[in-house]
Design a protein around this motif. Structure first.
Motif, PDB file in Angstrom:
ATOM      1  N   CYS A  72       0.834  -1.209   0.000  1.00 30.90           N
ATOM      2  CA  CYS A  72       0.000   0.000   0.000  1.00 30.90           C
ATOM      3  C   CYS A  72       0.865   1.253   0.000  1.00 30.90           C
ATOM      4  O   CYS A  72       0.579   2.225  -0.723  1.00 30.90           O
ATOM      5  N   MET A  73       1.915   1.243   0.800  1.00 31.58           N
ATOM      6  CA  MET A  73       2.809   2.397   0.861  1.00 31.58           C
ATOM      7  C   MET A  73       3.516   2.603  -0.482  1.00 31.58           C
ATOM      8  O   MET A  73       3.668   3.738  -0.937  1.00 31.58           O
ATOM      9  N   LYS A  74       3.911   1.520  -1.126  1.00 34.25           N
ATOM     10  CA  LYS A  74       4.566   1.593  -2.433  1.00 34.25           C
ATOM     11  C   LYS A  74       3.643   2.246  -3.463  1.00 34.25           C
ATOM     12  O   LYS A  74       4.084   3.040  -4.294  1.00 34.25           O
ATOM     13  N   ARG A  75       2.345   1.934  -3.390  1.00 37.84           N
ATOM     14  CA  ARG A  75       1.365   2.467  -4.340  1.00 37.84           C
ATOM     15  C   ARG A  75       0.841   3.849  -3.930  1.00 37.84           C
ATOM     16  O   ARG A  75       0.103   4.470  -4.690  1.00 37.84           O
ATOM     17  N   GLY A  76       1.169   4.279  -2.711  1.00 40.49           N
ATOM     18  CA  GLY A  76       0.660   5.561  -2.228  1.00 40.49           C
ATOM     19  C   GLY A  76      -0.803   5.519  -1.833  1.00 40.49           C
ATOM     20  O   GLY A  76      -1.504   6.525  -1.878  1.00 40.49           O
ATOM     21  N   TRP A  77      -1.274   4.343  -1.435  1.00 45.86           N
ATOM     22  CA  TRP A  77      -2.676   4.161  -1.064  1.00 45.86           C
ATOM     23  C   TRP A  77      -2.833   4.291   0.452  1.00 45.86           C
ATOM     24  O   TRP A  77      -2.204   3.544   1.206  1.00 45.86           O
ATOM     25  N   PRO A  78      -3.693   5.192   0.923  1.00 45.08           N
ATOM     26  CA  PRO A  78      -3.955   5.260   2.365  1.00 45.08           C
ATOM     27  C   PRO A  78      -4.753   4.036   2.821  1.00 45.08           C
ATOM     28  O   PRO A  78      -5.509   3.451   2.044  1.00 45.08           O
TER      29      PRO A  78
END
Length: 130
Positions: A40-46
């Motif tokens: 999620c952090m890699k994709r920038g997804w909260p």
């Protein structure tokens, strides 16, 4: 007629059964949580992540993750065709079972059109979000 894995799990739950265990998957749920957080952090997804050290710190039976993601029919590189997506993710080990409360939450979510995805490996998680 095809049914989703969540619908199948509901049918089994009504019969007092659990879905078949995955032959692949993690032995420790914490390992899978860490992998999902990293993705999620890699994709920038909260995301909202419920604690693992207590039965529940939010609604009883709520999934481990609520992820605000994006679905793109052309892949992540072309955001012109994207649509916002909310992913409800419950992590389980290879042999883990949903609790009665988790099955109840899953059924309530499905009644109003949402799916709680039960994943046992990073590969299963990636299949859900891609």
């Amino acid at each position: 007629m095809r049914i989703s894995s969540a619908e199948y799990a509901n049918i089994l739950a009504r019969q007092g059964k659990q879905p078949e265990k995955s032959k692949s998957g993690v032995d420790r749920e914490a390992e899978l949580h860490a992998q999902i957080i990293k993705e999620c952090m890699k994709r920038g997804w909260p995301f909202i992540h419920n604690r693992m050290d207590r039965m529940s710190t939010s609604t009883i039976g709520a999934p481990d993750f609520v992820i605000l993601g994006v679905y793109s029919s052309r892949g992540m590189s072309d955001m012109r065709t994207h649509s916002p997506q909310i992913y409800l993710i419950e992590c389980k080990t290879r042999t883990g079972k949903l609790s009665v409360e988790q099955l109840g939450f899953q059924r309530m979510a499905e009644r109003i059109g949402h799916t709680v995805h039960v994943v046992r490996s990073l590969e299963e998680f990636l299949k859900v979000i891609e």
